[in-house]
Design a protein around this motif. Sequence first.
Motif, short mmCIF file in Angstrom:
data_model
loop_
_atom_site.label_atom_id
_atom_site.label_comp_id
_atom_site.label_asym_id
_atom_site.label_seq_id
_atom_site.Cartn_x
_atom_site.Cartn_y
_atom_site.Cartn_z
N ALA A 45 119.19 59.03 -64.56
CA ALA A 45 119.28 59.39 -63.29
C ALA A 45 120.80 58.86 -63.09
CB ALA A 45 118.53 58.74 -62.23
N GLU A 46 121.75 59.25 -64.09
CA GLU A 46 123.21 58.96 -64.08
C GLU A 46 123.77 59.84 -62.74
OE1 GLU A 46 126.58 56.83 -65.45
OE2 GLU A 46 124.48 56.84 -65.94
N GLY A 47 124.23 59.04 -61.89
CA GLY A 47 125.15 59.45 -60.58
C GLY A 47 124.12 60.08 -59.72
N LEU A 48 122.89 59.64 -59.78
CA LEU A 48 121.95 60.16 -58.62
C LEU A 48 121.37 59.06 -57.98
CD1 LEU A 48 119.67 62.85 -60.46
CD2 LEU A 48 121.76 63.23 -58.70
N PHE A 49 121.21 58.95 -56.50
CA PHE A 49 120.44 58.07 -55.80
C PHE A 49 119.00 58.54 -55.63
CE2 PHE A 49 119.32 56.13 -51.64
CZ PHE A 49 119.85 54.63 -51.96
N LEU A 50 118.09 57.72 -56.06
CA LEU A 50 116.92 57.77 -55.98
C LEU A 50 115.89 57.47 -54.83
CD1 LEU A 50 115.56 57.31 -59.60
CD2 LEU A 50 116.83 59.45 -58.58
N LEU A 51 115.53 58.21 -54.02
CA LEU A 51 114.97 57.59 -52.68
C LEU A 51 114.05 56.65 -52.58
CD1 LEU A 51 115.09 60.79 -50.15
CD2 LEU A 51 116.96 59.04 -50.74
N GLU A 52 112.90 57.03 -53.43
CA GLU A 52 111.94 56.07 -53.61
C GLU A 52 112.38 54.56 -54.24
OE1 GLU A 52 107.16 55.47 -54.99
OE2 GLU A 52 108.46 56.69 -56.06
N ASP A 72 115.53 53.57 -55.09
CA ASP A 72 116.73 53.00 -54.28
C ASP A 72 116.74 52.58 -52.86
OD1 ASP A 72 117.79 52.76 -56.96
OD2 ASP A 72 118.95 54.90 -56.62
N LEU A 73 115.62 53.20 -52.09
CA LEU A 73 115.79 52.92 -50.70
C LEU A 73 114.40 52.53 -49.92
CD1 LEU A 73 117.48 53.52 -48.31
CD2 LEU A 73 116.76 55.87 -48.10
N LEU A 74 113.48 53.10 -50.63
CA LEU A 74 112.09 52.37 -49.98
C LEU A 74 111.81 51.00 -50.22
CD1 LEU A 74 109.40 55.06 -50.72
CD2 LEU A 74 110.54 54.50 -48.55
N ASP A 75 111.61 50.06 -49.32
CA ASP A 75 111.41 48.61 -49.40
C ASP A 75 112.59 47.76 -49.78
OD1 ASP A 75 108.52 49.05 -49.10
OD2 ASP A 75 108.19 49.35 -51.06
N GLN A 76 113.75 48.82 -49.80
CA GLN A 76 114.98 48.03 -49.84
C GLN A 76 115.76 47.44 -48.70
OE1 GLN A 76 115.94 47.10 -52.95
NE2 GLN A 76 114.17 48.23 -53.58
N ILE A 90 116.29 54.53 -37.61
CA ILE A 90 117.73 54.51 -37.76
C ILE A 90 118.31 55.64 -38.21
CG2 ILE A 90 119.74 53.25 -38.41
CD1 ILE A 90 117.91 50.78 -38.94
N PRO A 91 119.06 56.23 -37.53
CA PRO A 91 119.79 57.72 -37.94
C PRO A 91 120.64 57.25 -39.38
CG PRO A 91 120.14 57.21 -35.60
CD PRO A 91 119.81 56.22 -35.90
N TRP A 92 120.52 58.10 -40.36
CA TRP A 92 120.98 57.91 -41.51
C TRP A 92 122.49 57.73 -41.43
CZ3 TRP A 92 119.81 56.34 -45.99
CH2 TRP A 92 120.48 56.67 -47.43
N SER A 93 123.23 58.08 -40.40
CA SER A 93 124.66 57.95 -40.40
C SER A 93 124.93 56.49 -40.01
CB SER A 93 125.19 59.04 -39.18
OG SER A 93 124.61 58.67 -38.05
N PHE A 94 123.97 55.74 -39.49
CA PHE A 94 124.06 54.42 -39.17
C PHE A 94 123.68 53.29 -40.30
CE2 PHE A 94 123.75 55.51 -34.32
CZ PHE A 94 125.12 55.93 -34.33
N VAL A 95 123.61 54.17 -41.47
CA VAL A 95 122.94 53.08 -42.33
C VAL A 95 124.07 52.86 -43.40
CG1 VAL A 95 121.29 52.85 -44.63
CG2 VAL A 95 120.73 53.75 -42.26
N ASP A 96 124.09 51.71 -43.90
CA ASP A 96 125.09 51.33 -44.94
C ASP A 96 124.15 50.62 -46.18
OD1 ASP A 96 127.46 52.03 -44.34
OD2 ASP A 96 128.46 50.09 -44.32
N LEU A 97 124.41 51.39 -47.22
CA LEU A 97 123.57 50.81 -48.39
C LEU A 97 124.29 49.63 -48.96
CD1 LEU A 97 123.30 54.41 -50.03
CD2 LEU A 97 121.37 52.99 -48.44
N ILE A 98 123.32 48.93 -49.95
CA ILE A 98 123.93 47.93 -50.45
C ILE A 98 123.39 47.89 -51.96
CG2 ILE A 98 123.63 45.18 -50.79
CD1 ILE A 98 122.09 45.18 -47.67
#
Length: 417
Positions: free
Chosen positions: A80-87, A89-93, A164-172
């Motif tokens: 998954a080079e260069g891809l952000f996987l929603l389950e 990288d995001l769920l439960d994070q 939370i609207p996605w535009s207000f989310v900063d990823l870690i």
Amino acid sequence: MTTLPLSELLGATVYDSSGAAAGRVREVTLAPQEDRDRIASFIVKTKSGNRVLPFSAVNFIDADIHSFSKPSDWPAANGAEGLFLLERDLLDQQVIDINGRKVVRVNDVDLQIDSMIEAGRSHAVLRVYSVDIGARGAIRRLLRGLAPRAALQILLQRIPPRTIPWSFVDLIETDPARRIKLKISHEGLATLHPADIADIVEDLAPDEREAVFRTLDEDVAAETLEELEPKVQKSIVESLDSERAADIVEEMDPDAAADLLGDLSQDHTEQILVEMKPEASQEVVELLEHREETAAGRMTTEFLALPVTATVENAIGVMREFEGGIESVSTIYLVDSHGTLAGAVPLVKLVLAQPETPMLSLAQEPLVLTHEAAGDNQVAELFDKYNLVTLPVVDQHNKLVGVVTSDDVISMLRGKL
């Protein structure tokens, strides 16, 4: 507009161009370097292994996904080079809620099915709309497949949404290489007040704090660092390489920088000082020579001082170019040709004064000052007695060497609680 929860999309059946079931959705991906919120593809588990179904090959989405191509047209999912996987990288994070100024955990993700026109043709697009941080998302995932769909929907309708609207989310993202590839930054976080950023940072794990400080602008990072507890400050600076640490420390108030470096090991302090610009490091080195529990140890060397012959016009000219903290501008000091403190003029007196007015005529009485060796208690008593915003510090020859500001005293008193 149709909204589809990620938890319902994961495991959904994928049908190919012939209408046959080709597999099930294993992951939903973003390509942030191309579009931060538009779904790029699905990773589908098929009989021949995991394959990537580009969203451009999707005909429509209902409870399932329908493609107008065949599985043999879908490339194999080899990483998954260069891809952000929603389950993954995001769920439960944990993510940063910019609007709410806090760290939150993602229970589900709301996707929005929309349409757009490209090259004169209308087609569907799927975008990340918001993240669910409440009980609704958690319950949906827990009961999916265990309770009848209709009954589950009735239950979920009784639970108020917390999104939370996605535009207000900063990823870690703690991996530096992956942060760069995915173009993950903290531009939204950087718009907050440093005190709010500090509160958020203190809720993060050590490696997550480091990740945030590696992407913040040096000015913002410096102001935020000054708002953190000393132990957290020390931990963050120790986690950064000397060059990055020096870039941030250079932007701090000299007194705050000296306090911070004074808590580090001598070797680490020297490494950072070597990387700093000579002028900035010299100011900090001079402050490091003083004991912290004294006026000299608390003072900053960033202040406004003018000759006793200066006028209001001179003062305004100097203020335009002053780059120190706002607290240090509240009072302008007057010194003679030897640097001896001769007067102090509150900023408010300049507002109604004519440009040609001599600054010395505006000096307040009495002139309150303290000496380098004065202890914390004496400094605090002077601030309390005279309701000071700043307190000038002089050496044994009454030469002005620094200024203690009210925020320095507040920090000192908080440290004693």
